[in-house]
Design a protein around this motif. Structure first.
Motif, PDB file in Angstrom:
ATOM      1  N   VAL A  41     -34.205  23.353  46.992  1.00 61.09           N
ATOM      2  CA  VAL A  41     -33.084  22.475  46.660  1.00 61.09           C
ATOM      3  C   VAL A  41     -32.799  22.627  45.170  1.00 61.09           C
ATOM      4  N   TRP A  42     -31.543  22.452  44.788  1.00 57.86           N
ATOM      5  CA  TRP A  42     -31.167  22.487  43.377  1.00 57.86           C
ATOM      6  C   TRP A  42     -31.412  21.114  42.774  1.00 57.86           C
ATOM      7  N   ALA A  43     -32.034  21.109  41.608  1.00 59.66           N
ATOM      8  CA  ALA A  43     -32.344  19.855  40.918  1.00 59.66           C
ATOM      9  C   ALA A  43     -31.592  19.823  39.589  1.00 59.66           C
ATOM     10  N   LEU A  44     -31.141  18.636  39.230  1.00 57.92           N
ATOM     11  CA  LEU A  44     -30.474  18.402  37.962  1.00 57.92           C
ATOM     12  C   LEU A  44     -31.515  18.028  36.920  1.00 57.92           C
ATOM     13  N   VAL A  45     -31.461  18.686  35.774  1.00 61.70           N
ATOM     14  CA  VAL A  45     -32.339  18.319  34.669  1.00 61.70           C
ATOM     15  C   VAL A  45     -31.707  17.099  34.024  1.00 61.70           C
ATOM     16  N   LYS A  46     -32.332  15.948  34.263  1.00 64.31           N
ATOM     17  CA  LYS A  46     -31.723  14.680  33.868  1.00 64.31           C
ATOM     18  C   LYS A  46     -31.876  14.388  32.394  1.00 64.31           C
ATOM     19  N   ARG A  47     -33.076  14.562  31.877  1.00 65.34           N
ATOM     20  CA  ARG A  47     -33.301  14.339  30.445  1.00 65.34           C
ATOM     21  C   ARG A  47     -34.573  15.068  30.050  1.00 65.34           C
ATOM     22  N   GLU A  54     -47.191  12.869  26.693  1.00 68.53           N
ATOM     23  CA  GLU A  54     -47.575  14.227  26.332  1.00 68.53           C
ATOM     24  C   GLU A  54     -46.760  14.704  25.140  1.00 68.53           C
ATOM     25  N   ASP A  55     -47.309  15.674  24.416  1.00 63.46           N
ATOM     26  CA  ASP A  55     -46.585  16.259  23.297  1.00 63.46           C
ATOM     27  C   ASP A  55     -45.551  17.269  23.779  1.00 63.46           C
ATOM     28  N   ASN A  56     -45.853  17.959  24.879  1.00 70.86           N
ATOM     29  CA  ASN A  56     -44.910  18.940  25.416  1.00 70.86           C
ATOM     30  C   ASN A  56     -43.801  18.225  26.169  1.00 70.86           C
ATOM     31  N   PRO A  57     -42.554  18.553  25.841  1.00 71.43           N
ATOM     32  CA  PRO A  57     -41.463  17.885  26.557  1.00 71.43           C
ATOM     33  C   PRO A  57     -41.384  18.363  28.001  1.00 71.43           C
ATOM     34  N   ARG A  58     -41.412  17.444  28.912  1.00 74.19           N
ATOM     35  CA  ARG A  58     -41.271  17.757  30.329  1.00 74.19           C
ATOM     36  C   ARG A  58     -40.025  17.048  30.839  1.00 74.19           C
ATOM     37  N   PRO A  59     -39.026  17.825  31.246  1.00 73.48           N
ATOM     38  CA  PRO A  59     -37.799  17.193  31.727  1.00 73.48           C
ATOM     39  C   PRO A  59     -38.019  16.473  33.050  1.00 73.48           C
ATOM     40  N   VAL A  60     -37.139  15.533  33.325  1.00 70.63           N
ATOM     41  CA  VAL A  60     -37.139  14.833  34.598  1.00 70.63           C
ATOM     42  C   VAL A  60     -36.143  15.546  35.502  1.00 70.63           C
ATOM     43  N   LEU A  61     -36.583  15.913  36.693  1.00 73.11           N
ATOM     44  CA  LEU A  61     -35.744  16.622  37.643  1.00 73.11           C
ATOM     45  C   LEU A  61     -35.262  15.651  38.717  1.00 73.11           C
ATOM     46  N   ARG A  62     -33.967  15.683  38.996  1.00 72.65           N
ATOM     47  CA  ARG A  62     -33.389  14.799  40.012  1.00 72.65           C
ATOM     48  C   ARG A  62     -32.814  15.659  41.127  1.00 72.65           C
ATOM     49  N   TYR A  63     -33.240  15.361  42.355  1.00 72.54           N
ATOM     50  CA  TYR A  63     -32.766  16.119  43.509  1.00 72.54           C
ATOM     51  C   TYR A  63     -32.725  15.212  44.727  1.00 72.54           C
ATOM     52  N   THR A  64     -31.992  15.662  45.729  1.00 72.72           N
ATOM     53  CA  THR A  64     -31.856  14.910  46.979  1.00 72.72           C
ATOM     54  C   THR A  64     -32.594  15.660  48.078  1.00 72.72           C
ATOM     55  N   THR A  65     -33.452  14.963  48.796  1.00 76.93           N
ATOM     56  CA  THR A  65     -34.220  15.572  49.873  1.00 76.93           C
ATOM     57  C   THR A  65     -33.339  15.771  51.103  1.00 76.93           C
ATOM     58  N   LEU A  85     -34.808  24.578  29.769  1.00 75.39           N
ATOM     59  CA  LEU A  85     -34.439  23.527  30.721  1.00 75.39           C
ATOM     60  C   LEU A  85     -33.542  22.466  30.069  1.00 75.39           C
ATOM     61  N   PRO A  86     -32.360  22.864  29.623  1.00 75.76           N
ATOM     62  CA  PRO A  86     -31.497  21.909  28.925  1.00 75.76           C
ATOM     63  C   PRO A  86     -30.972  20.813  29.847  1.00 75.76           C
ATOM     64  N   GLU A  87     -30.736  19.660  29.264  1.00 74.78           N
ATOM     65  CA  GLU A  87     -30.226  18.519  30.016  1.00 74.78           C
ATOM     66  C   GLU A  87     -28.867  18.874  30.628  1.00 74.78           C
ATOM     67  N   GLY A  88     -28.689  18.514  31.903  1.00 73.55           N
ATOM     68  CA  GLY A  88     -27.442  18.779  32.616  1.00 73.55           C
ATOM     69  C   GLY A  88     -27.436  20.087  33.375  1.00 73.55           C
ATOM     70  N   SER A  89     -28.437  20.936  33.154  1.00 67.22           N
ATOM     71  CA  SER A  89     -28.492  22.203  33.888  1.00 67.22           C
ATOM     72  C   SER A  89     -29.104  21.974  35.269  1.00 67.22           C
ATOM     73  N   HIS A  90     -28.968  22.974  36.128  1.00 69.60           N
ATOM     74  CA  HIS A  90     -29.537  22.909  37.474  1.00 69.60           C
ATOM     75  C   HIS A  90     -30.602  23.985  37.613  1.00 69.60           C
ATOM     76  N   VAL A  91     -31.707  23.619  38.242  1.00 69.74           N
ATOM     77  CA  VAL A  91     -32.801  24.549  38.494  1.00 69.74           C
ATOM     78  C   VAL A  91     -33.181  24.470  39.963  1.00 69.74           C
ATOM     79  N   LEU A  92     -33.659  25.581  40.483  1.00 68.43           N
ATOM     80  CA  LEU A  92     -34.092  25.621  41.873  1.00 68.43           C
ATOM     81  C   LEU A  92     -35.547  25.179  41.958  1.00 68.43           C
ATOM     82  N   VAL A  93     -35.813  24.195  42.801  1.00 67.66           N
ATOM     83  CA  VAL A  93     -37.178  23.723  43.020  1.00 67.66           C
ATOM     84  C   VAL A  93     -37.505  23.825  44.502  1.00 67.66           C
ATOM     85  N   ARG A  94     -38.778  23.868  44.783  1.00 73.21           N
ATOM     86  CA  ARG A  94     -39.254  23.864  46.158  1.00 73.21           C
ATOM     87  C   ARG A  94     -40.190  22.680  46.295  1.00 73.21           C
ATOM     88  N   TYR A  95     -39.842  21.751  47.209  1.00 75.31           N
ATOM     89  CA  TYR A  95     -40.647  20.541  47.371  1.00 75.31           C
ATOM     90  C   TYR A  95     -41.287  20.498  48.750  1.00 75.31           C
TER      91      TYR A  95
END
Length: 134
Positions: A41-47, A54-65, A85-95
């Motif tokens: 599914v494609w996920a939106l990089v929310k922020r 954590e010190d390393n920035p980890r974006p929050v991914l938003r997707y619909t199951t 992983l810029p905010e507003g971009s889409h990435v492919l995830v496997r859940y």
């Protein structure tokens, strides 16, 4: 070095090697399971920003199951210069359809890390055994 110290060192080396080996094998099993039975599914990089302190920035991914639930999950990998992983971009995830909060970022499964953990663990186990037998 006394025999008690050698046995203690071998024991700690063997136990830590076993933990590292099991950590690597569990991670590889999880990646294989998600590759085999996961849903793409494609996920939106929310922020971006620190997640969980954590010190390393980890974006929050938003997707619909597949059943319509909207999930917001911290990325399993941090943003980097190579993959920002810029905010507003889409990435492919496997859940995992049974547990949609468990996912891998497509192409960033980190199998090299899991193989290295398993390899280091195996080396430590052999080193511990060598201390005991040597």
């Amino acid at each position: 070095m006394s025999q008690g110290a050698v046995i203690t060192t071998a024991g700690f080396t063997g136990v830590s090697g076993t933990v590292a080996l099991l950590t690597g094998l569990v991670g590889l099993r999880r990646i294989r399971r998600l590759r085999r039975a996961g849903v793409d599914v494609w996920a939106l990089v929310k922020r971006t920003g620190a997640v969980g302190g954590e010190d390393n920035p980890r974006p929050v991914l938003r997707y619909t199951t597949g059943d319509g639930r909207v999930m917001e999950v911290g990325s399993p990998v941090p943003a980097s210069k190579r993959h920002p992983l810029p905010e507003g971009s889409h990435v492919l995830v496997r859940y995992d359809p049974e547990d949609p909060r468990e996912l891998v970022l497509y192409g960033h499964e980190r199998t090299a890390w899991e193989y290295s953990m398993a390899g280091v663990g195996a080396v430590f186990i052999l080193l511990g055994a060598g201390l005991l037998l040597g």
